[in-house]
Motif scaffolding. Structure first.
Motif, PDB file in Angstrom:
ATOM      1  N   GLN A   1       2.182   2.955  13.769  1.00 29.30           N
ATOM      2  CA  GLN A   1       1.640   1.681  13.689  1.00 29.30           C
ATOM      3  C   GLN A   1       0.391   1.849  13.187  1.00 29.30           C
ATOM      4  O   GLN A   1      -0.487   2.520  13.562  1.00 29.30           O
ATOM      5  CB  GLN A   1       1.707   1.073  15.133  1.00 29.30           C
ATOM      6  N   GLY A   2       0.188   0.905  12.267  1.00 28.47           N
ATOM      7  CA  GLY A   2      -1.226   0.664  11.682  1.00 28.47           C
ATOM      8  C   GLY A   2      -1.363   1.762  10.315  1.00 28.47           C
ATOM      9  O   GLY A   2      -2.664   1.723   9.807  1.00 28.47           O
TER      10      GLY A   2
ATOM     11  N   LYS B   1      -1.111   2.736   6.858  1.00 29.19           N
ATOM     12  CA  LYS B   1      -0.636   2.261   5.502  1.00 29.19           C
ATOM     13  C   LYS B   1       0.143   3.094   4.505  1.00 29.19           C
ATOM     14  O   LYS B   1       1.088   2.627   4.182  1.00 29.19           O
ATOM     15  CB  LYS B   1      -1.730   1.710   4.857  1.00 29.19           C
ATOM     16  N   ASN B   2      -0.343   4.460   4.438  1.00 29.93           N
ATOM     17  CA  ASN B   2       0.487   5.173   3.724  1.00 29.93           C
ATOM     18  C   ASN B   2       0.848   6.511   4.572  1.00 29.93           C
ATOM     19  O   ASN B   2       0.091   7.322   4.913  1.00 29.93           O
ATOM     20  CB  ASN B   2      -0.476   5.801   2.487  1.00 29.93           C
TER      21      ASN B   2
ATOM     22  N   HIS C   1      -0.883  10.253   4.927  1.00 28.16           N
ATOM     23  CA  HIS C   1      -1.279  10.632   6.297  1.00 28.16           C
ATOM     24  C   HIS C   1      -0.852  11.684   6.855  1.00 28.16           C
ATOM     25  O   HIS C   1      -1.654  12.612   7.521  1.00 28.16           O
ATOM     26  CB  HIS C   1      -1.012   9.428   7.229  1.00 28.16           C
TER      27      HIS C   1
ATOM     28  N   LYS D   1      -7.926   5.589   2.670  1.00 25.04           N
ATOM     29  CA  LYS D   1      -7.531   4.347   3.217  1.00 25.04           C
ATOM     30  C   LYS D   1      -6.014   4.563   3.628  1.00 25.04           C
ATOM     31  O   LYS D   1      -5.142   3.471   3.661  1.00 25.04           O
ATOM     32  CB  LYS D   1      -7.683   3.187   2.242  1.00 25.04           C
ATOM     33  N   THR D   2      -5.767   5.488   4.471  1.00 28.84           N
ATOM     34  CA  THR D   2      -4.538   5.617   5.096  1.00 28.84           C
ATOM     35  C   THR D   2      -4.331   5.233   6.617  1.00 28.84           C
ATOM     36  O   THR D   2      -3.380   4.990   7.033  1.00 28.84           O
ATOM     37  CB  THR D   2      -4.111   7.224   4.905  1.00 28.84           C
TER      38      THR D   2
END
Length: 87
Positions: free
Chosen positions: A33-34, A36-37, A41, A85-86
């Motif tokens: 959860q939360g 993005k990629n 990650h 920005k993962t």
């Protein structure tokens, strides 16, 4: 005796990181959860696990402190996650 244990734990960590990269999942992590990629990650986390495993193996040679090593890897991984920005 402690050296053999270091090698075993290091090899287990490296094996776990390879498994995570191949399956694209982190064991025991049910939901992302939360994130993005998820692929990026998982690769970052698996890379951190592999680096810690490698550092555990070579720690006896260079006389590293385990707490300092793991904290350093965690900080670097967190910075990479923020940059990519993962999270």
């Amino acid at each position: 005796m402690i050296t053999i244990i270091n090698y075993i734990i290091g090899v287990l960590f490296i094996s776990l990181s390879i498994y995570c990269i191949v399956t694209n999942k982190i064991p025991l992590a049910g939901k992302y959860q939360g994130v993005k990629n998820i692929t990026c990650h998982v690769r970052l986390e698996a890379g951190a696990i592999g680096i810690v495993g490698f550092l555990i193996i070579i720690a006896k040679i260079f006389e590293f402190e385990f707490g300092v090593m793991i904290a350093f890897v965690c900080i670097v991984t967190l910075i990479l996650e923020i940059i990519t920005k993962t999270v």
